[in-house]
Design an enzyme around this catalytic site. Structure first.
Site, mmCIF file in Angstrom:
data_model
loop_
_atom_site.group_PDB
_atom_site.id
_atom_site.type_symbol
_atom_site.label_atom_id
_atom_site.label_comp_id
_atom_site.label_asym_id
_atom_site.label_seq_id
_atom_site.Cartn_x
_atom_site.Cartn_y
_atom_site.Cartn_z
ATOM 1 N N SER A 61 44.054 33.373 32.777
ATOM 2 C CA SER A 61 43.818 32.220 33.668
ATOM 3 C C SER A 61 42.356 32.193 34.117
ATOM 4 C CB SER A 61 44.730 32.351 34.904
ATOM 5 O OG SER A 61 44.301 31.512 35.973
ATOM 6 N N TYR A 80 48.561 35.550 42.475
ATOM 7 C CA TYR A 80 48.421 35.075 41.087
ATOM 8 C C TYR A 80 47.117 35.609 40.490
ATOM 9 C CZ TYR A 80 48.290 31.492 37.330
ATOM 10 O OH TYR A 80 48.237 30.825 36.120
HETATM 11 C C1 GCO Z 1 45.798 26.765 40.839
HETATM 12 C C2 GCO Z 1 46.219 26.424 39.419
HETATM 13 C C3 GCO Z 1 45.624 27.438 38.448
HETATM 14 C C4 GCO Z 1 45.878 26.982 37.040
HETATM 15 C C5 GCO Z 1 45.429 27.960 35.994
HETATM 16 C C6 GCO Z 1 43.932 28.040 35.974
HETATM 17 O O1 GCO Z 1 46.613 26.628 41.761
HETATM 18 O O2 GCO Z 1 44.624 27.140 40.985
HETATM 19 O O3 GCO Z 1 47.628 26.392 39.308
HETATM 20 O O4 GCO Z 1 46.173 28.674 38.715
HETATM 21 O O5 GCO Z 1 47.246 26.761 36.856
HETATM 22 O O6 GCO Z 1 45.987 29.224 36.196
HETATM 23 O O7 GCO Z 1 43.566 28.900 34.908
#
Ligand code: GCO
Length: 264
Positions: free
Chosen positions: A147, A160
């Site tokens: 990501s 995340y």
């Molecule tokens: C967020 C997004 C990101 C994208 C992706 C970027 O809330 O910033 O959901 O997480 O989905 O992962 O690479």
């Protein structure tokens, strides 16, 4: 002699979380290039069946495999079934993932742990049990879906980012341990794409929507089908000497510090 370095015809690709979104787009690209797709989901068999219909509409050979990527016993059972009924898994794309957008000071520990489990521990679990067989065959391709948050932080996605940052390093370690078995492990780092995951922050007029358009040199949200090329490259002979790298498909986000909102 035709040198088709990008040939994946007849290969078996297991793509976790491939009933929709980015997983489906990457699986579709591999399927249109001739691979057989093992469609994974955990929510419902109906979703898997509906996805298979979509794949088959485009002439893609697809079979379903419903299992929860965090449940090691279920993963072991599913992989054995796939390899017995479909064939050896040549390509594994660890795509299944979740996100919880909560500021760290407000985030419950249980929620933090769930994101880590799905986004970081599950690629380890699935890879461990797929790669055991790839080692015996002395070949295989593993692609971890990283990501922007493998490289950058952002308010409210701390769990995340921790998971995706860890997944980048896990990719490098998998490459380190498995390259000698002719198994190439790499990552794909999507930028901001128009999917159900980003729908809440993408609606017209949402400040984040305007921010991303301004922050992305290509000045648009990505089309999930833009990921197919990187998936095919990392699944084919063309990447046989590529190990431990993340290919960012991000419209240029990581190339720039960004620009003032009033600048074109
Ligand atoms: C967020 C997004 C990101 C994208 C992706 C970027 O809330 O910033 O959901 O997480 O989905 O992962 O690479």
């Amino acid at each position: 002699m035709s040198l088709n370095l990008f040939d994946v015809k007849g290969k078996v690709a297991l793509v976790t979380g491939s009933t929709h979104g980015l997983g489906m787009a990457m699986a579709r690209g591999l399927g249109l290039a001739g691979a057989t797709i093992v469609v994974n989901g955990n929510s419902s068999q109906e979703k898997i069946d509906a996805a298979i219909i979509e794949y088959e509409k485009e002439g893609i050979k697809a079979v379903g495999s419903k299992f929860n990527v965090v449940d090691e016993a279920a993963v072991i059972e599913a992989i054995a079934k796939i390899e017995a009924e479909v064939g050896p898994i040549d390509i594994l794309i660890n795509n299944a993932g979740i996100i919880k957008r909560t500021p760290l000071l407000e985030m419950e520990v249980a929620d933090f742990k769930e994101v880590i489990d799905v986004d970081l521990v599950s690629p380890f679990i699935v890879s461990k049990h797929v790669v055991k067989n790839m080692v015996k065959r002395k070949q295989g391709k593993v692609i971890n879906i990283c990501s922007m948050m493998s490289e950058l932080g952002r308010n409210s996605v701390g769990a995340y980012a921790a998971a995706k940052g860890g997944l980048k390093m896990l990719t490098q370690n998998m490459a380190t341990e498995w390259a000698k078995h002719n198994i190439q492990v790499n990552g794909i780092g999507p930028g901001y794409f128009a999917t159900s995951q980003t729908e809440p922050i993408r609606v017209d007029g949402h400040p984040f929507n305007d921010f991303i358009i301004n922050r992305t040199p290509a000045a648009k949200w990505g089309d999930p089908n833009d990921l197919a090329g990187a998936a095919i490259f990392l699944s084919s002979k063309a990447s046989d000497f590529v190990n431990g790298h993340v290919i960012y498909v991000d419209g240029g986000i990581l190339a720039t510090i960004g620009k003032p909102s009033n600048e074109n």
